[in-house]
Design an enzyme around this catalytic site. Structure first.
Site, short mmCIF file in Angstrom:
data_model
loop_
_atom_site.label_atom_id
_atom_site.label_comp_id
_atom_site.label_asym_id
_atom_site.label_seq_id
_atom_site.Cartn_x
_atom_site.Cartn_y
_atom_site.Cartn_z
N MET A 161 0.85 -1.20 0.00
CA MET A 161 0.00 0.00 0.00
C MET A 161 0.88 1.25 0.00
SD MET A 161 -3.41 -0.90 2.07
CE MET A 161 -2.79 -0.68 3.72
N ALA A 170 4.09 3.92 0.99
CA ALA A 170 4.83 4.40 2.16
C ALA A 170 5.95 3.39 2.46
CB ALA A 170 3.92 4.61 3.37
N LEU A 171 6.73 3.15 1.42
CA LEU A 171 7.71 2.05 1.46
C LEU A 171 8.76 2.24 2.54
CD1 LEU A 171 8.32 1.49 -2.39
CD2 LEU A 171 6.65 0.37 -0.88
N HIS A 185 9.30 -3.51 3.28
CA HIS A 185 8.91 -3.72 1.88
C HIS A 185 10.14 -4.02 1.01
CE1 HIS A 185 5.60 -0.75 3.13
NE2 HIS A 185 4.95 -1.88 2.89
N GLY A 240 4.94 -10.48 3.47
CA GLY A 240 5.67 -10.46 4.73
C GLY A 240 4.95 -11.23 5.82
N GLU A 241 5.74 -11.87 6.66
CA GLU A 241 5.16 -12.54 7.85
C GLU A 241 4.67 -11.52 8.86
OE1 GLU A 241 7.94 -15.38 9.40
OE2 GLU A 241 7.63 -16.75 7.72
N GLN A 273 -2.89 -12.47 7.15
CA GLN A 273 -3.08 -12.16 5.73
C GLN A 273 -2.37 -13.21 4.87
OE1 GLN A 273 -2.68 -8.06 4.05
NE2 GLN A 273 -0.72 -8.79 3.35
N SER A 306 6.62 -0.69 10.33
CA SER A 306 5.29 -0.63 9.73
C SER A 306 5.02 0.79 9.25
CB SER A 306 4.24 -1.02 10.78
OG SER A 306 2.96 -0.56 10.39
P1 AMP Z 1 1.57 -3.07 3.41
O1 AMP Z 1 2.07 -1.99 2.51
O2 AMP Z 1 1.59 -2.69 4.86
O3 AMP Z 1 0.24 -3.64 2.95
O4 AMP Z 1 2.60 -4.28 3.30
C1 AMP Z 1 2.94 -4.83 2.06
C2 AMP Z 1 3.73 -6.09 2.29
O5 AMP Z 1 4.91 -5.79 3.03
C3 AMP Z 1 2.94 -7.14 3.10
O6 AMP Z 1 3.23 -8.43 2.55
C4 AMP Z 1 3.52 -6.98 4.48
O7 AMP Z 1 3.42 -8.15 5.27
C5 AMP Z 1 4.98 -6.66 4.16
N1 AMP Z 1 5.62 -5.99 5.29
C6 AMP Z 1 5.19 -4.86 5.93
N2 AMP Z 1 6.01 -4.58 6.96
C7 AMP Z 1 6.97 -5.54 6.99
C8 AMP Z 1 8.09 -5.81 7.82
N3 AMP Z 1 8.40 -5.05 8.85
N4 AMP Z 1 8.85 -6.91 7.55
C9 AMP Z 1 8.53 -7.72 6.50
N5 AMP Z 1 7.50 -7.52 5.68
C10 AMP Z 1 6.71 -6.45 5.91
#
Ligand code: AMP
Length: 283
Positions: A30, A32-33, A37, A147-148, A153, A185
Site C-alpha cells: 500500500m 509508504a515504502l 517492503h 511479509g510474515e 493475511q 510498519s
Molecule cells: P503493506 O504496505 O503494509 O500492505 O505491506 C505490504 C507487504 O509488506 C505485506 O506483505 C507486508 O506483510 C509486508 N511488510 C510490511 N512490513 C513488513 C516488515 N516489517 N517486515 C517484513 N514484511 C513487511
C-alpha cells in the site's frame, strides 16, 4: 523502472513477459515504502527475473472508522525508493479503474477471515482476498512475496491460492525490525516518541514466550496471560489479543503436546495506535 497505472497495459505486459519465458515476481504493497517492503523486493530479485511492485491503498480492506483517507501516500518518494531497489515495473492504479462502477464480485476465504484481525475488522480480509486475486490476474506472477508481519493475511492468501488453483508460488518473508525490536510498519509514523518506546513491549513479549518455551512450559494459555499482563503494566499500552494458534488454520491452541511450531499472535494499542506482531514458536 517503468511506472504503469492502467490494469490492461500491465496485464498485456505481464503476458508478453511470460511469452518471453521471464519469471515474474510480485510484491503487493500500500506504499509508504520502508525497509520491510524493500526486504521483499530483495527476496523477489533472488527468486525471479522480473520484479513487479504494486502500490495500491485498497479502499475495500478499510473499515468505516479506519485510516483510509489519512493513510500516507508519498508516491514520488516511493517511486524513487523502488527504482533504487531495482524494481523493474511499478504498478500503481487508481481506485476507480480497480473498482469501476457496478463492480460486484468479491473473494472471501471464510474460516481464517473470521478470527483475530478478521473478527475485529469485519470485511478486512474479504477486501484483501479480492484485491490480491485481482492483482494476481493483472500481474500474472510465477512468485508472490508477502511479509510474515501480516501473518494472518499470509495464511488467507496461501489458502485462497490453494482453493482457487491460482498458479503462483507464495513465499513468506521474515519480519524486519528496528534495532529495539519494533516491527517496521507504515503506521509507526502515527506513534509519538513515547508511544514508540512503549511499543517495544511487543518484542519483549515475544522474547518472554521464547524464554518460557526454553523452560518447557506446556500451558500456552498461561503464557498468553503473562504476556497480556506485561502489556497492561506498560504505561499507555492496552492488549487487544494475545494467542497461540495453529499456523495453518489459525485456531487457538491452549496447551502443546511438545515439539510443534505455533504462531504467537499479538495485538495491542500504544496510545491510540493499534499494532500487531507475531512470532513462530517451537513449543
Ligand atoms: P503493506 O504496505 O503494509 O500492505 O505491506 C505490504 C507487504 O509488506 C505485506 O506483505 C507486508 O506483510 C509486508 N511488510 C510490511 N512490513 C513488513 C516488515 N516489517 N517486515 C517484513 N514484511 C513487511
Amino acid at each position: 523502472m517503468q511506472i504503469i497505472s492502467d490494469p490492461g497495459q500491465m496485464q498485456a505486459l505481464a503476458e508478453k513477459l511470460r511469452l518471453n519465458r521471464q519469471c515474474i515476481g510480485v510484491i503487493m504493497t500500500m506504499g509508504a515504502l520502508h525497509e520491510g517492503h524493500l526486504s521483499l523486493v530483495k527476496l523477489a530479485q533472488q527468486t525471479a527475473g522480473i520484479v513487479i511492485l504494486t502500490i495500491f491503498v485498497n479502499p475495500s480492506q478499510f473499515g468505516p472508522n479506519e485510516d483510509l483517507h489519512k493513510y500516507p501516500r508519498p508516491f514520488e518518494k516511493d517511486a524513487s525508493l523502488a527504482k533504487a531497489a531495482g524494481v523493474d515495473y511499478l504498478f500503481a492504479p487508481d481506485a476507480d479503474c480497480i473498482y469501476p462502477e457496478h463492480y460486484q464480485t468479491t473473494v472471501e476465504c471464510s474460516s481464517i477471515s473470521s478470527l483475530f484481525e478478521g473478527a475485529l475488522r469485519p470485511g478486512h480480509f474479504k477486501g484483501v482476498a479480492t484485491i490480491v486475486t485481482k492483482l494476481f490476474n493483472i500481474t500474472k506472477p510465477h512468485i508472490a512475496i508477502f511479509g510474515e508481519k501480516d501473518i494472518q493475511q499470509l495464511a488467507v492468501i496461501r489458502r485462497l491460492v490453494k482453493d482457487l488453483n491460482i498458479d503462483t508460488k507464495i513465499i513468506g518473508a521474515p519480519i524486519v525490525r528496528e534495532e529495539n525490536g519494533l516491527a517496521i510498519s507504515s503506521r509507526n509514523i502515527y506513534l509519538s516518541s513515547q508511544e514508540r518506546d512503549a511499543a517495544t513491549i511487543l518484542y519483549k513479549c515475544i522474547c518472554h514466550a521464547e524464554k518460557r518455551m526454553a523452560e518447557h512450559e506446556k500451558d500456552l494459555d498461561s503464557i498468553a496471560n503473562e504476556i497480556e499482563q506485561m502489556i497492561t503494566l506498560t504505561p499507555g499500552c492496552r492488549p487487544d489479543y494475545v494467542s497461540f494458534v495453529d499456523e495453518e488454520t489459525f485456531e487457538p491452541v491452549i496447551t502443546t503436546q511438545g515439539n510443534k511450531t505455533y504462531r504467537l499472535l499479538l495485538a495491542m494499542y500504544s496510545g491510540k495506535v493499534r499494532l500487531i506482531d507475531n512470532a513462530k514458536i517451537l513449543a
